[in-house]
Write a protein that holds these residues in place. Structure first.
Motif, PDB file in Angstrom:
ATOM      1  N   ASP A 196      -5.881  -1.625  -4.897  1.00 54.17           N
ATOM      2  CA  ASP A 196      -5.259  -2.147  -3.673  1.00 54.17           C
ATOM      3  C   ASP A 196      -6.147  -3.217  -3.054  1.00 54.17           C
ATOM      4  O   ASP A 196      -7.126  -2.903  -2.393  1.00 54.17           O
ATOM      5  CB  ASP A 196      -5.014  -1.009  -2.685  1.00 54.17           C
ATOM      6  N   GLN A 216      -7.826   0.048  -0.435  1.00 52.82           N
ATOM      7  CA  GLN A 216      -7.973  -1.291   0.127  1.00 52.82           C
ATOM      8  C   GLN A 216      -9.369  -1.522   0.702  1.00 52.82           C
ATOM      9  O   GLN A 216      -9.925  -2.601   0.594  1.00 52.82           O
ATOM     10  CB  GLN A 216      -6.911  -1.466   1.215  1.00 52.82           C
ATOM     11  N   THR A 220       0.840  -1.198   0.000  1.00 53.83           N
ATOM     12  CA  THR A 220       0.000   0.000   0.000  1.00 53.83           C
ATOM     13  C   THR A 220       0.877   1.251   0.000  1.00 53.83           C
ATOM     14  O   THR A 220       0.582   2.235  -0.698  1.00 53.83           O
ATOM     15  CB  THR A 220      -0.942  -0.014   1.219  1.00 53.83           C
TER      16      THR A 220
HETATM   17 MG   LIG Z   1      -2.076  -2.782   2.127  1.00 56.47          MG
END
Ligand SMILES: [Mg+2]
Ligand SMILES: Nc1ncnc2c1ncn2[C@@H]1O[C@H](COP(=O)(O)OP(=O)(O)OP(=O)(O)O)[C@@H](O)[C@H]1O
Length: 346
Positions: free
Chosen positions: A159, A86, A44
């Protein structure tokens, strides 16, 4: 050649903790790259630097040949980059339509444009008036993607976009998303810690480990010729055996087998994938005894203790077997190796 993304010598620390170390990555326009690595390895962090949400401590990032970080700075909203975070991160109190419209310039926020974007991700325009909590997880992921697509980015960063979905929905959503991005010709980087997802989604896979890119290659290269044993074990099930390597052959508990030596000679370790090891009933090859059986539905994992050839310590291997006659602990089997093993330093 101009790359859609060119990252060089990228370092990033948070406080005393070095999170990214000397990361280099080039991504060709129109291609799909998966960044694969365990939780906390820096995936990330890397995407956030590329998107422009954070600044690197050292190194450069160029998008379409233009330096945007390191020797210049282009803020996130001036980069042609879409980012699906994410957690999806939809605005919970806004409708689906408003969420998607957020990615559009104000005057382009028309009902028909929003319907068109929803249609791209296979969602009916009736969803436009719903709130995110009135959608399934997979539908929410697709709304997040539609919002990112609205900006018409040249580079899309995803992500772990499928991590909240169950297996069936996940495969289905993945196919839809891959399709949309391919049709739009958008260069894509997908972050995941799911190996089959990386291998099936991407043209190229970059394996990340503790803030470094350990290996970059095609899915086939990464799976069949991993750079070292830890990478091999991270990418899939691996059978690793002590061996002696000489002129393209390895002497090990599985007999005298063909090997890609990679310059390794003498004492070594060799790696095979379980599907390269075949259980035979005709007694050909090396023999052994089944010691445990794990039933997984379509396949079985068999633990087999090999009979010891001269001068080699007994070893245990795990073998994959599909839909054949069941075997039980204590059964005697033969074992044959298919293809080549890969050799590593001991
Ligand atoms: Mg991550
Ligand atoms: N803003 C921050 N401040 C301090 N530490 C951070 C910050 N962001 C990330 N880290 C740390 O950097 C490391 C890498 O985090 P990152 O989010 O990039 O991992 P990841 O590979 O995306 O993991 P996951 O698969 O769990 O999402 C972690 O140890 C994390 O705790």
């Amino acid at each position: 050649m101009t790359y859609a993304l060119e990252v060089e010598g990228l370092d990033k620390s948070f406080g005393a903790a070095a999170v990214l170390r000397d990361v280099a990555l080039t991504v060709e326009a129109g291609s799909t790259t998966a960044i694969l690595g365990p939780s906390g390895c820096g995936k990330t962090t890397l995407l956030r630097l590329v998107a422009g949400f954070d600044k690197p401590d050292a190194g450069t990032i160029a998008l379409g040949g233009r330096v945007v970080a390191g020797g210049g700075w282009t803020p996130a909203h001036r980069r042609s980059v879409g980012y699906v975070a994410q957690d999806g991160a939809l605005f919970p109190h806004a409708t689906v339509g408003a969420n998607v419209g957020f990615g559009l310039p104000r005057r382009a926020r028309t009902r028909s444009k929003i319907a068109e974007l929803l249609e791209m991700v296979s969602l009916d325009s009736v969803y436009a008036t719903r709130r995110p909590d009135q959608l399934s997880g997979g539908q929410q992921q697709r709304v997040a993607l539609a919002r990112a697509l609205a900006r018409e980015p040249e580079l899309m960063l995803l992500d772990e976009p499928f991590s909240a979905l169950d297996a069936g929905l996940r495969a289905n959503t993945r196919r839809i998303v891959a399709d949309v991005l391919a049709k739009a010709g958008i260069t894509t980087i997908l972050v995941t810690h799911d190996q089959p997802e990386a291998l099936s989604f991407a043209d190229r896979v970059a394996v990340m480990s503790s803030g470094r890119l350990a290996q970059i290659g095609t899915p086939r290269e990464i799976y069949s010729a991993p750079i070292d044993v830890p990478t091999a074990e991270f990418i899939g099930d691996a059978v690793v055996l002590g061996a002696h390597v000489e002129s393209g052959r390895a002497r090990c508990a599985l007999g005298n087998i063909a090997v890609t030596a990679n310059g390794v000679r003498g004492d070594a370790r060799v790696m095979l994938r379980p599907e390269q090891i075949e259980v035979t009933s005709d007694g050909a090859g090396v023999s052994g005894t089944v010691v445990d059986v794990e039933y997984l539905g379509s396949e079985m994992l068999l633990g087999i203790r090999l009979d010891t050839p001269d001068g080699v310590l007994p070893e245990r291997v795990t073998v994959r077997r599909f839909g054949a006659t069941p075997l039980a602990p204590g059964d005697r089997v033969g074992i044959r190796v298919l293809g080549e093993a890969v050799a590593y330093e001991p």
